[in-house]
Design a protein around this motif. Structure first.
Motif, PDB file in Angstrom:
ATOM      1  N   SER A   1       0.572  -1.683   0.134  1.00 63.79           N
ATOM      2  CA  SER A   1       0.476   0.380  -0.492  1.00 63.79           C
ATOM      3  C   SER A   1       0.764   1.331   0.227  1.00 63.79           C
ATOM      4  O   SER A   1       1.823   1.761   0.968  1.00 63.79           O
ATOM      5  CB  SER A   1      -0.610  -0.085   1.435  1.00 63.79           C
ATOM      6  OG  SER A   1      -2.063   0.205   1.136  1.00 63.79           O
TER       7      SER A   1
ATOM      8  N   SER B   1       1.908   6.117 -11.633  1.00 58.44           N
ATOM      9  CA  SER B   1       1.879   4.711 -12.423  1.00 58.44           C
ATOM     10  C   SER B   1       3.105   4.171 -11.471  1.00 58.44           C
ATOM     11  O   SER B   1       4.398   5.549 -11.275  1.00 58.44           O
ATOM     12  CB  SER B   1       2.131   5.039 -14.122  1.00 58.44           C
ATOM     13  OG  SER B   1       3.399   6.122 -13.930  1.00 58.44           O
ATOM     14  N   PRO B   2       3.377   3.098 -11.192  1.00 56.08           N
ATOM     15  CA  PRO B   2       4.845   2.860 -10.205  1.00 56.08           C
ATOM     16  C   PRO B   2       5.361   2.584 -11.599  1.00 56.08           C
ATOM     17  O   PRO B   2       5.165   2.375 -12.672  1.00 56.08           O
ATOM     18  CB  PRO B   2       4.870   1.245 -10.030  1.00 56.08           C
ATOM     19  CG  PRO B   2       3.230   0.608 -11.084  1.00 56.08           C
ATOM     20  CD  PRO B   2       2.665   1.633 -11.588  1.00 56.08           C
TER      21      PRO B   2
ATOM     22  N   ALA C   1       6.840   3.534  -6.835  1.00 53.91           N
ATOM     23  CA  ALA C   1       5.812   3.806  -6.571  1.00 53.91           C
ATOM     24  C   ALA C   1       5.516   4.759  -5.376  1.00 53.91           C
ATOM     25  O   ALA C   1       6.533   5.146  -4.378  1.00 53.91           O
ATOM     26  CB  ALA C   1       4.813   2.978  -6.007  1.00 53.91           C
TER      27      ALA C   1
ATOM     28  N   GLY D   1       3.331  10.243 -11.353  1.00 49.79           N
ATOM     29  CA  GLY D   1       4.108   9.083 -10.730  1.00 49.79           C
ATOM     30  C   GLY D   1       5.185   9.156 -10.482  1.00 49.79           C
ATOM     31  O   GLY D   1       6.338   9.955 -11.277  1.00 49.79           O
TER      32      GLY D   1
ATOM     33  N   GLN E   1      -1.122  -0.588  -9.991  1.00 51.64           N
ATOM     34  CA  GLN E   1      -1.527   0.549  -8.884  1.00 51.64           C
ATOM     35  C   GLN E   1      -3.124   0.359  -9.219  1.00 51.64           C
ATOM     36  O   GLN E   1      -3.457   0.803 -10.418  1.00 51.64           O
ATOM     37  CB  GLN E   1      -0.727   1.266  -9.054  1.00 51.64           C
ATOM     38  CG  GLN E   1      -0.516   2.503  -7.273  1.00 51.64           C
ATOM     39  CD  GLN E   1       0.129   3.862  -7.651  1.00 51.64           C
ATOM     40  OE1 GLN E   1       1.500   3.669  -8.561  1.00 51.64           O
ATOM     41  NE2 GLN E   1      -0.093   4.575  -7.061  1.00 51.64           N
ATOM     42  N   THR E   2      -3.808   1.355  -7.841  1.00 50.80           N
ATOM     43  CA  THR E   2      -4.960   1.675  -8.175  1.00 50.80           C
ATOM     44  C   THR E   2      -5.192   2.554  -7.587  1.00 50.80           C
ATOM     45  O   THR E   2      -4.094   3.434  -6.669  1.00 50.80           O
ATOM     46  CB  THR E   2      -6.030   0.544  -7.101  1.00 50.80           C
ATOM     47  OG1 THR E   2      -5.127   0.726  -6.175  1.00 50.80           O
ATOM     48  CG2 THR E   2      -5.892  -0.755  -7.671  1.00 50.80           C
TER      49      THR E   2
ATOM     50  N   THR F   1      -3.808   0.705  -3.900  1.00 50.00           N
ATOM     51  CA  THR F   1      -3.122  -0.351  -4.047  1.00 50.00           C
ATOM     52  C   THR F   1      -1.741  -0.708  -5.146  1.00 50.00           C
ATOM     53  O   THR F   1      -2.134  -0.811  -5.740  1.00 50.00           O
ATOM     54  CB  THR F   1      -3.905  -1.595  -3.731  1.00 50.00           C
ATOM     55  OG1 THR F   1      -4.490  -1.348  -2.260  1.00 50.00           O
ATOM     56  CG2 THR F   1      -3.394  -3.498  -3.413  1.00 50.00           C
ATOM     57  N   VAL F   2      -0.779  -1.085  -5.018  1.00 52.64           N
ATOM     58  CA  VAL F   2       0.469  -1.231  -5.801  1.00 52.64           C
ATOM     59  C   VAL F   2       0.585  -3.461  -5.839  1.00 52.64           C
ATOM     60  O   VAL F   2       0.742  -4.013  -4.648  1.00 52.64           O
ATOM     61  CB  VAL F   2       1.295  -1.249  -5.448  1.00 52.64           C
ATOM     62  CG1 VAL F   2       2.403  -1.403  -6.661  1.00 52.64           C
ATOM     63  CG2 VAL F   2       1.381   0.226  -5.317  1.00 52.64           C
TER      64      VAL F   2
END
Length: 382
Positions: free
Chosen positions: A54, A64-65, A74, A104, A370-371, A375-376
Motif C-alpha cells: 500500500s 504509475s509505478p 511507487a 507517478g 496500481q489502483t 494498492t500496488v
C-alpha cells in the motif's frame, strides 16, 4: 462524453477564462452507460498474487509505478514515495517528498523522480535521499522519464524540459503550442536509445534528441476533426510504446498508429479513441478503447486480429502483456486476462475494488498494477 469539465489555461497553467481542459480523472456522476456485467467463464490460466503493498491514495491524479532492476518505485498524492523489492514485495525504504505529488514515478534505478503540485521536480538517489529539485514552468501531470543521464518532463503548458540526472541542471527545453481545449490527462514520455518520444495534446507524437532536445520528427496520431472545440479534441493518451524499431501510440478521438522509431515514417494507423495507452508484442499491438473494447492489431500491417467487447463501459486501464495473456484492469478493481491469440477470457482476479489506473511489466510472466486507492500489487501467470 464521460468526463467532467475543469477550466484551466493550458498556456499559463492558471485559472482564467478563455482556455480550458477536460479532466477525465475527476469525480464523476453516475454513468449514463453502466459497466457491463461480468460474465462467468472457465478460468484456464493460473494467476497468483506475488505480493501486495500500500502506497497511498492517488486522489484525482494518475500514479504509475516504475520498474527498474530488482525494484518497483511507487508514489501517492500525499507525497509518499516508496521503493519495493520486486521479488518479495518488501519495502526497501519509504519517504515523504514534503509536498503533495501530481505524477507517478520515473526511475532508471539510480535516479527516482517525482513532481509536486506546484510543478517542482524532485530527484532522489537509489537510497531515497534528495539529490536535487528544479522548478518546471507549470504543473506536471505525467511521470518523468529517466534514462541516458537525463530526466525529461512535459508540463501542462506543453513545454518539454530535460535535466541532468546527477545535478538537476537544465540541459534544454522545447516549447510546443497547445490547442484551445485539451484533456487534463497524463500523456507520457518514453525513452528509447538516444531519443525521447513525447505524447502531446492535439494528437501529435514528437521525437527529440536526448542530447540537445533537437526535433527528429513529429507526426499526427489523431487529427482534430469536427466543428466544435470539444469534437476536435484529439490528445494522445498514455505513454508511447517502443517495440523494436517501432513506436506506437493512440489518441482520444483519433487513431492507434505505429511509426518507424528512427524516421517517423508511418507503418499504419486505424481509427480508435482511447483514454489510455497501448501495449505490443512481437506480433500484435493492443489497445483498449473508451467504450471498453480491447482490440489486437497486427503489428506489421495494422489489420484487425481480434476484438473483445465484453468489458463495455468498465473504464479500462492500459493493457500489459504477460506470458500468453494480455492483462487489463478496470474501474472496479478487477484485472482481466485475455488470450493474446483470440482475446478470449483466460482468468480474472480482484484487487481492492478501486479503479486500476496503471499497469507496467515486471517480468515476462508478471506485471505490477496500481489502483486509485493506492494498492500496488504484483501478479504472475503460470
Amino acid at each position: 462524453m464521460r468526463i467532467a469539465v475543469k477550466l484551466t489555461c493550458v498556456g499559463l497553467a492558471a485559472l482564467v477564462t478563455g482556455c480550458s481542459s477536460l479532466n477525465p480523472f475527476a469525480s464523476k456522476a453516475a454513468p449514463r452507460n453502466p459497466p457491463a456485467a461480468l460474465e462467468d467463464f472457465k478460468q484456464t490460466l493460473a494467476v497468483r498474487t506475488a505480493w501486495t503493498a500500500s502506497v497511498g491514495d492517488a486522489g484525482t491524479f494518475v500514479f504509475s509505478p516504475a520498474v527498474a532492476g530488482n525494484s518497483v518505485f511507487a508514489a501517492a498524492a500525499d507525497g509518499t514515495v516508496t521503493r519495493i523489492d520486486a521479488k518479495s514485495g518488501r519495502p526497501a525504504w519509504r519517504i515523504n517528498a514534503g509536498a503533495p505529488l501530481t505524477a507517478g514515478v520515473g526511475s532508471d534505478g539510480n535516479t527516482v523522480a517525482v513532481a509536486t503540485e506546484k510543478g517542482v521536480l524532485l530527484a532522489f538517489d537509489s537510497d531515497g535521499k534528495l539529490r536535487w529539485k528544479a522548478q518546471a514552468s507549470s504543473e506536471i501531470l505525467s511521470a518523468p522519464a529517466v534514462g541516458q543521464g537525463v530526466v525529461v518532463v512535459r508540463s501542462v503548458d506543453n513545454r518539454i524540459a530535460a535535466y541532468d540526472a546527477e545535478t538537476g541542471t537544465r540541459r534544454w527545453t522545447v516549447q510546443r503550442s497547445s490547442p484551445p481545449l485539451t484533456l487534463r490527462s497524463a500523456p507520457g514520455i518514453a525513452i528509447g536509445g538516444t531519443s525521447a518520444y513525447v505524447a502531446l495534446p492535439g494528437g501529435r507524437l514528437l521525437a527529440l534528441a536526448l542530447s540537445n532536445g533537437g526535433p527528429r520528427w513529429e507526426v499526427a496520431v489523431g487529427d482534430p476533426r469536427g466543428t466544435t472545440e470539444l469534437e476536435r479534441i484529439a490528445d494522445l493518451s498514455g505513454t508511447p510504446f517502443i517495440a523494436g524499431r517501432d513506436v506506437c501510440a493512440v489518441a482520444y478521438q483519433g487513431r492507434v498508429a505505429c511509426f518507424d522509431a528512427t524516421s517517423g515514417t508511418a507503418r499504419w494507423g486505424k481509427d480508435l479513441s482511447s483514454e489510455v495507452g497501448v501495449a505490443a508484442d512481437e506480433r500484435n499491438v493492443y489497445a483498449a478503447d473508451e467504450r471498453g473494447a480491447v482490440t489486437a492489431f497486427a503489428r506489421d500491417t495494422g489489420s484487425g486480429v481480434w476484438r473483445n467487447n465484453k468489458l463495455a463501459n468498465r473504464r479500462l486501464s492500459s493493457p500489459v502483456v504477460m506470458n500468453r495473456a494480455l492483462a487489463v484492469g478496470d474501474g472496479q478493481g478487477y484485472i482481466h486476462f485475455l488470450s493474446r491469440e483470440d482475446g478470449a477470457f483466460l482468468a480474472r482476479v480482484p484487487s481492492d475494488g478501486s479503479r486500476v489506473i496503471a499497469a507496467v511489466p515486471l517480468t515476462d510472466t508478471g506485471a505490477v498494477f496500481q489502483t486509485q486507492a493506492g494498492t500496488v500489487v504484483a501478479f504472475a501467470t503460470e
